[in-house]
Write a protein that holds these residues in place. Structure first.
Motif, PDB file in Angstrom:
ATOM      1  N   ASN A  98       0.625  -1.091   0.006  1.00 45.77           N
ATOM      2  CA  ASN A  98       0.134   0.055  -0.133  1.00 45.77           C
ATOM      3  C   ASN A  98       0.910   1.206   0.001  1.00 45.77           C
ATOM      4  O   ASN A  98       0.284   2.380   0.315  1.00 45.77           O
ATOM      5  CB  ASN A  98      -0.995   0.034   1.137  1.00 45.77           C
ATOM      6  N   THR A  99       1.917   1.094  -0.518  1.00 47.18           N
ATOM      7  CA  THR A  99       2.829   2.463  -0.592  1.00 47.18           C
ATOM      8  C   THR A  99       2.266   3.104  -1.404  1.00 47.18           C
ATOM      9  O   THR A  99       2.013   2.696  -2.769  1.00 47.18           O
ATOM     10  CB  THR A  99       4.317   2.163  -1.041  1.00 47.18           C
ATOM     11  N   PRO A 100       2.160   4.445  -1.526  1.00 49.68           N
ATOM     12  CA  PRO A 100       1.488   5.420  -2.558  1.00 49.68           C
ATOM     13  C   PRO A 100       2.388   5.360  -3.659  1.00 49.68           C
ATOM     14  O   PRO A 100       3.483   5.415  -3.785  1.00 49.68           O
ATOM     15  CB  PRO A 100       1.706   7.045  -2.122  1.00 49.68           C
ATOM     16  N   LEU A 101       1.796   5.156  -4.871  1.00 53.05           N
ATOM     17  CA  LEU A 101       2.543   5.404  -6.155  1.00 53.05           C
ATOM     18  C   LEU A 101       3.009   6.934  -6.281  1.00 53.05           C
ATOM     19  O   LEU A 101       2.426   7.775  -5.866  1.00 53.05           O
ATOM     20  CB  LEU A 101       1.504   5.035  -7.323  1.00 53.05           C
ATOM     21  N   THR A 102       4.134   7.078  -6.912  1.00 46.82           N
ATOM     22  CA  THR A 102       4.637   8.492  -7.322  1.00 46.82           C
ATOM     23  C   THR A 102       4.227   8.691  -8.843  1.00 46.82           C
ATOM     24  O   THR A 102       5.054   8.123  -9.694  1.00 46.82           O
ATOM     25  CB  THR A 102       5.968   8.462  -6.993  1.00 46.82           C
ATOM     26  N   GLY A 103       3.520   9.788  -8.896  1.00 50.12           N
ATOM     27  CA  GLY A 103       3.459  10.533 -10.095  1.00 50.12           C
ATOM     28  C   GLY A 103       2.458   9.514 -11.180  1.00 50.12           C
ATOM     29  O   GLY A 103       2.577   9.534 -12.254  1.00 50.12           O
ATOM     30  N   VAL A 104       1.684   8.671 -10.619  1.00 51.77           N
ATOM     31  CA  VAL A 104       0.940   7.778 -11.207  1.00 51.77           C
ATOM     32  C   VAL A 104      -0.550   7.777 -11.049  1.00 51.77           C
ATOM     33  O   VAL A 104      -0.934   7.772  -9.775  1.00 51.77           O
ATOM     34  CB  VAL A 104       1.341   5.980 -10.916  1.00 51.77           C
ATOM     35  N   THR A 105      -1.458   7.893 -11.966  1.00 54.83           N
ATOM     36  CA  THR A 105      -2.921   8.017 -11.869  1.00 54.83           C
ATOM     37  C   THR A 105      -3.428   6.977 -12.920  1.00 54.83           C
ATOM     38  O   THR A 105      -2.515   6.236 -13.659  1.00 54.83           O
ATOM     39  CB  THR A 105      -3.492   9.456 -12.193  1.00 54.83           C
ATOM     40  N   GLY A 106      -4.517   6.790 -12.948  1.00 52.75           N
ATOM     41  CA  GLY A 106      -5.163   5.701 -13.515  1.00 52.75           C
ATOM     42  C   GLY A 106      -4.901   6.275 -15.181  1.00 52.75           C
ATOM     43  O   GLY A 106      -5.167   5.160 -15.905  1.00 52.75           O
ATOM     44  N   GLY A 107      -5.137   7.268 -15.254  1.00 49.85           N
ATOM     45  CA  GLY A 107      -4.859   7.894 -16.517  1.00 49.85           C
ATOM     46  C   GLY A 107      -3.467   7.719 -17.127  1.00 49.85           C
ATOM     47  O   GLY A 107      -3.256   8.016 -18.231  1.00 49.85           O
ATOM     48  N   GLY A 108      -2.435   7.325 -16.331  1.00 51.34           N
ATOM     49  CA  GLY A 108      -1.130   7.305 -16.716  1.00 51.34           C
ATOM     50  C   GLY A 108      -0.697   5.975 -17.058  1.00 51.34           C
ATOM     51  O   GLY A 108      -1.133   5.311 -18.211  1.00 51.34           O
ATOM     52  N   LEU A 109       0.175   5.204 -16.424  1.00 59.67           N
ATOM     53  CA  LEU A 109       0.600   3.972 -16.690  1.00 59.67           C
ATOM     54  C   LEU A 109      -0.264   2.960 -16.974  1.00 59.67           C
ATOM     55  O   LEU A 109      -0.324   2.094 -17.915  1.00 59.67           O
ATOM     56  CB  LEU A 109       1.795   3.583 -15.454  1.00 59.67           C
ATOM     57  N   PRO A 110      -1.429   2.609 -16.049  1.00 57.65           N
ATOM     58  CA  PRO A 110      -2.478   1.817 -16.183  1.00 57.65           C
ATOM     59  C   PRO A 110      -3.093   1.929 -17.533  1.00 57.65           C
ATOM     60  O   PRO A 110      -3.392   1.073 -18.433  1.00 57.65           O
ATOM     61  CB  PRO A 110      -3.414   2.076 -15.204  1.00 57.65           C
ATOM     62  N   ALA A 111      -3.552   3.290 -18.024  1.00 51.40           N
ATOM     63  CA  ALA A 111      -3.904   3.535 -19.329  1.00 51.40           C
ATOM     64  C   ALA A 111      -2.734   2.954 -20.474  1.00 51.40           C
ATOM     65  O   ALA A 111      -3.495   2.283 -21.478  1.00 51.40           O
ATOM     66  CB  ALA A 111      -4.551   4.789 -19.650  1.00 51.40           C
ATOM     67  N   GLU A 112      -1.686   3.119 -20.362  1.00 50.84           N
ATOM     68  CA  GLU A 112      -0.808   2.836 -21.109  1.00 50.84           C
ATOM     69  C   GLU A 112      -0.689   1.260 -21.315  1.00 50.84           C
ATOM     70  O   GLU A 112      -0.534   0.815 -22.393  1.00 50.84           O
ATOM     71  CB  GLU A 112       0.588   3.586 -20.925  1.00 50.84           C
ATOM     72  N   ILE A 113      -0.724   0.661 -20.254  1.00 52.66           N
ATOM     73  CA  ILE A 113      -0.773  -0.887 -20.170  1.00 52.66           C
ATOM     74  C   ILE A 113      -1.977  -1.199 -21.178  1.00 52.66           C
ATOM     75  O   ILE A 113      -1.694  -2.079 -21.723  1.00 52.66           O
ATOM     76  CB  ILE A 113      -0.426  -1.289 -18.851  1.00 52.66           C
ATOM     77  N   TRP A 114      -3.209  -0.612 -20.652  1.00 55.99           N
ATOM     78  CA  TRP A 114      -4.361  -1.059 -21.176  1.00 55.99           C
ATOM     79  C   TRP A 114      -4.136  -1.034 -22.909  1.00 55.99           C
ATOM     80  O   TRP A 114      -4.467  -1.717 -23.579  1.00 55.99           O
ATOM     81  CB  TRP A 114      -5.300  -0.269 -20.924  1.00 55.99           C
ATOM     82  N   HIS A 115      -3.551   0.259 -23.026  1.00 53.28           N
ATOM     83  CA  HIS A 115      -3.403   0.508 -24.592  1.00 53.28           C
ATOM     84  C   HIS A 115      -2.402  -0.555 -25.325  1.00 53.28           C
ATOM     85  O   HIS A 115      -2.730  -0.884 -26.274  1.00 53.28           O
ATOM     86  CB  HIS A 115      -2.687   1.869 -24.927  1.00 53.28           C
ATOM     87  N   GLU A 116      -1.350  -0.779 -24.450  1.00 54.48           N
ATOM     88  CA  GLU A 116      -0.326  -1.730 -25.186  1.00 54.48           C
ATOM     89  C   GLU A 116      -0.951  -3.331 -25.131  1.00 54.48           C
ATOM     90  O   GLU A 116      -0.754  -3.789 -26.121  1.00 54.48           O
ATOM     91  CB  GLU A 116       0.684  -1.923 -24.179  1.00 54.48           C
ATOM     92  N   VAL A 117      -1.817  -3.687 -24.060  1.00 50.01           N
ATOM     93  CA  VAL A 117      -2.339  -4.849 -24.208  1.00 50.01           C
ATOM     94  C   VAL A 117      -3.398  -4.991 -25.444  1.00 50.01           C
ATOM     95  O   VAL A 117      -3.599  -6.024 -26.177  1.00 50.01           O
ATOM     96  CB  VAL A 117      -3.122  -5.162 -22.836  1.00 50.01           C
ATOM     97  N   MET A 118      -4.259  -3.960 -25.528  1.00 50.00           N
ATOM     98  CA  MET A 118      -5.423  -3.968 -26.401  1.00 50.00           C
ATOM     99  C   MET A 118      -4.788  -3.789 -27.830  1.00 50.00           C
ATOM    100  O   MET A 118      -5.368  -4.112 -28.779  1.00 50.00           O
ATOM    101  CB  MET A 118      -6.532  -3.001 -26.057  1.00 50.00           C
ATOM    102  N   THR A 119      -3.752  -2.962 -27.981  1.00 50.57           N
ATOM    103  CA  THR A 119      -3.274  -2.882 -29.339  1.00 50.57           C
ATOM    104  C   THR A 119      -2.839  -4.380 -29.960  1.00 50.57           C
ATOM    105  O   THR A 119      -3.085  -4.761 -31.085  1.00 50.57           O
ATOM    106  CB  THR A 119      -2.074  -1.736 -29.445  1.00 50.57           C
ATOM    107  N   ARG A 120      -2.441  -5.125 -28.979  1.00 50.63           N
ATOM    108  CA  ARG A 120      -1.872  -6.388 -29.529  1.00 50.63           C
ATOM    109  C   ARG A 120      -2.896  -7.289 -29.458  1.00 50.63           C
ATOM    110  O   ARG A 120      -2.980  -8.214 -30.493  1.00 50.63           O
ATOM    111  CB  ARG A 120      -0.730  -6.979 -28.534  1.00 50.63           C
ATOM    112  N   VAL A 121      -3.930  -7.417 -28.649  1.00 53.13           N
ATOM    113  CA  VAL A 121      -5.095  -8.148 -28.739  1.00 53.13           C
ATOM    114  C   VAL A 121      -6.099  -7.972 -30.109  1.00 53.13           C
ATOM    115  O   VAL A 121      -6.360  -9.032 -30.468  1.00 53.13           O
ATOM    116  CB  VAL A 121      -5.744  -8.012 -27.569  1.00 53.13           C
TER     117      VAL A 121
END
Length: 741
Positions: free
Chosen positions: A650-673
């Motif tokens: 539960n350590t706070p993330l630094t500079g990360v919001t749902g619209g940041g890295l999670p959205a980028e991971i989602w984009h990478e996953v779905m681009t390939r899928v």
């Protein structure tokens, strides 16, 4: 007598007189010449007497020697008789070979993907009976060369081998029976059979404890091994002994026996292995887990090369064959080398019935919903983002789930790296606050009540007096206010105050009903902060809930099993998806309106980084208090994908919001899928635009004394009855009244 004229009967002298007369008399007597004098007799020496002390000790040692010899041959005879009796006894207890091939109490689970290809195993897999005569000659030679080069010549035990092993252990500073055992293959079989002692659950907690105890070497067990090994040799042929050995040895990665190991590592029968493959399999006998090629392929190859050398040395391979085996080492099958789908397999084992998964006594084959193409794409996307955009020292974790609209899970990542079987699965086991990813359920309730995405709500300061907690003033992430906004804008920009207003107007119970109807099973907090996602849920629950929005407002139950059958049996014991479509939660129209709102999150709102090229997408970001959790969950017309990111502690993330890295991971996953799939638009309803009302005067939802209004005096937002030009103003007035404005 004088008168007879005869000579008197007088014997001749045999020897001449000492005076020198010759033998036969003189000349007058007719002798033949002078006699030789007889040699003088040697005087006899006096008899020497032995030293009494020496005599005593000599007699004593002689007696001891005779006693030792007597005891030795009698003891040897007794030992031989005991050994023979023990051998006969053990031989009488040995059953038919076929009953000694599979000693497992529990069965195994083999998992196949949606196309019927094996991708994972759980439990100890038994590949079926492999007769030594049917095994590859390369395998027989590799095992004998490695484990017991005199196997075909000894009678079950090798005294020379045992003595050599004891010497090696002592020189290494170990106990005489610790480490190198010097056992023949027959003795190893005796140990595998636990010297005839069967598993008893009242004595051992598990099969692992039982086998560990059986492998423990003591002087008594080593002694007992001898008659048992002799009994094996007396009862069975060398081929039978090898057959037992080939079927019972553990060879790592859950494989019991060479057939299972060959299928596990190479995807082929042990009857068809090459010299290089046979050497790798034989190399596992020393330390199955350590040398398992799925753990460390290079280490397994190095060990196999040693075995190849032994095979050449013992003339099982020519020099050219050995060189070829070393130059072309064994290669793992695609299923063994990928190591993918581990988190998914763990989830299937946890979610399936115990008697057919974890506690099965049979070998079970489960056909699952996993798509290995999607699984590989998901893993590659996570690896890419973490490699390129996350610092190397970061311990942040992620979890990803890809599923179809009906809840069939196609891919699952339980952590940023491939972890061992049974590791913590963040996709299914981690309960985390959902943050703004919960807001679609608030607006789903509003759409189901007849509101439009074009209707308006106030984004202005709000204070609620919560009983027992005092005043509560929610704020937006940007710490500013946008005044009157549409419901679409409020969701797209993830505004907190409008979400609270709508939730309170719809009634928290109604919002909870919608969320639970879509599959959020966790305890949802019944307080104004409900709308902001303070409650916890798993990624599996959240992704399944969004799938309900995609398929038109009907709930789904995430599932991973298509059918289940016993190995070798084509008739399923359990068929049909153990999940899928559930009850309707909101109307199809409401779901299509909500889908439109969520497309705007991706097109114009906080989820822009998730936007896809050539495929329409809808979704929602989520970031919890202090950024301890970051989410992006979204869907195309083909798949729903959920992404969570955070720290296990539960350590706070630094500079990360749902619209940041999670959205980028989602984009990478779905681009390939979505690669290669046709572009299919989402089912959505675009609302008619409304005329915005005048700016309201803001007042908190309290009475004149600052007390919260009772629920009976907190009217719901009015459901629109028509599309008249005054509808927006009417809705705004209803919102004002609901919050005391």
């Amino acid at each position: 007598m004088s008168g007879s004229g005869k000579r008197p009967l007088v014997a001749e002298r045999r020897y001449a007189q000492a005076s020198g007369g010759r033998r036969g008399g003189g000349a007058g007597s007719g002798g033949g010449g002078p006699r030789k004098p007889s040699p003088p007799r040697k005087p006899r020496s006096p008899k020497r007497r032995r030293n009494p002390i020496v005599a005593l000790f000599a007699g004593l040692f002689g007696l001891i020697g005779r006693v030792i010899w007597g005891v030795t041959w009698r003891g040897a005879l007794a030992v031989a008789l005991i050994l023979g009796a023990a051998t006969l006894y053990f031989a009488s207890t040995l059953p038919d070979v076929s009953k000694l091939l599979d000693a497992r109490v529990k069965g195994s689970v083999t998992m196949q993907d949606v196309n019927g290809d094996t991708f994972a195993w759980r439990g100890e897999t038994y590949g079926g009976t492999l007769r030594a005569a049917d095994a590859s000659e390369n395998l027989r030679n590799a095992v004998v060369a490695t484990e017991d080069r005199r196997f075909y010549r000894h009678f079950g035990v090798s005294p020379r081998g045992i003595a050599s092993a004891i010497a090696i252990n002592v020189r290494a500073g170990r106990g005489p029976f610790e480490g190198n055992g010097g056992s023949t293959i027959t003795q190893q079989v005796a140990k595998l059979l636990c010297l005839g002692v069967e598993y008893d659950s009242s004595v051992w907690k598990s099969e692992a404890d039982y086998e560990s105890d059986c492998r423990t070497t003591t002087l008594w067990r080593k002694i007992k091994e001898v008659p048992y090994a002799l009994a094996l040799e007396a009862k069975y042929s060398k081929s039978d002994i090898l057959t037992i050995y080939f079927n019972r040895v553990y060879l790592g990665a859950g494989a019991r026996g060479f057939e299972a190991a060959s299928q596990r590592y190479f995807g082929k029968s042990a009857a068809d292995v090459s010299p290089a493959e046979a050497a790798m399999l034989a190399g596992l006998l020393r330390a199955p887990s350590y040398y398992a090629p799925t753990n460390n392929l290079q280490r397994a190859i190095d060990r196999a090369n040693v075995i190849v050398g032994l095979m050449e040395e013992q003339h099982y391979l020519t020099h050219a064959q050995a060189e070829d085996a070393i130059a072309h080492p064994a290669a793992l099958s695609p299923a063994a080398s990928s190591r993918s789908g581990g988190a998914f397999a763990d989830w299937v084992m946890e979610s399936g019935p115990d008697f057919l998964t974890r506690d099965t006594t049979e070998d079970v084959v489960i056909r699952t919903t996993l798509d290995q193409r999607i699984q590989a794409a998901t893993e590659a996307a996570v690896t890419k983002v973490f490699k390129e955009k996350v610092s190397s020292g970061s311990k942040a974790q992620t979890a990803v789930i890809v599923m179809s609209a009906d809840g069939a899970v196609r891919g699952m990542v339980g952590g940023r790296t491939v972890e061992p079987q049974g590791s913590f699965n963040r996709a299914t086991q981690a309960l985390r606050q959902t943050g703004s990813a919960f807001k679609p359920f608030v607006y789903a309730a509003a759409m189901d009540e007849g509101f439009s995405p074009a209707d308006f709500v106030e984004d202005t300061p709000l204070t609620l007096n919560i009983p027992g907690s005092g005043p509560w003033t929610p704020s937006n992430y940007e710490r500013n206010f946008q005044g009157i906004v549409t419901l679409t804008q409020a969701l797209a920009n993830s505004l907190n105050i409008p979400a609270v207003r709508v939730s309170e107007a719809m009634g928290r119970e109604n919002v909870i009903r919608v969320a639970q109807g879509f599959g959020i099973h966790s305890n949802l907090v019944n307080s104004p902060s409900l709308a902001l996602g303070v409650s916890e849920a798993t990624l599996l629950e959240m992704t399944g809930a969004y799938a309900g929005i995609l398929n038109g407002g009907q709930s789904v139950h995430p599932y991973g099993v298509l059918d289940l059958r016993l190995q070798g049996d084509d008739r399923p014991l359990m068929s049909g998806a153990q999940g899928g479509m559930g009850e309707r939660v909101i109307s199809d129209r409401a779901a299509q309106l909500l889908t439109y709102m969520m497309t705007q999150v991706v097109e114009n709102g906080t989820g822009r980084r998730a936007r896809l090229s050539g495929h329409e997408a809808a979704g929602k970001t989520g970031t919890t208090s202090a950024a301890r959790d970051a989410w992006f969950i979204g869907f195309t017309a083909d798949y729903v994908t959920g992404v969570w990111m955070g720290y296990d502690d539960n350590t706070p993330l630094t500079g990360v919001t749902g619209g940041g890295l999670p959205a980028e991971i989602w984009h990478e996953v779905m681009t390939r899928v979505e690669d290669g799939l046709p572009s299919t638009p989402l089912r959505k309803i675009i609302p008619e635009p409304r005329v915005p009302p005048s700016q309201p005067t803001n007042r908190p939802v309290t009475d004149e004394n600052g007390n919260p209004l009772p629920e009976s005096q907190d009217p719901q937002l009015a459901r629109p009855q028509d599309d008249s030009p005054n509808m927006a103003e009417r809705i705004l007035n209803d919102v004002r009244r609901a919050f005391g404005g």
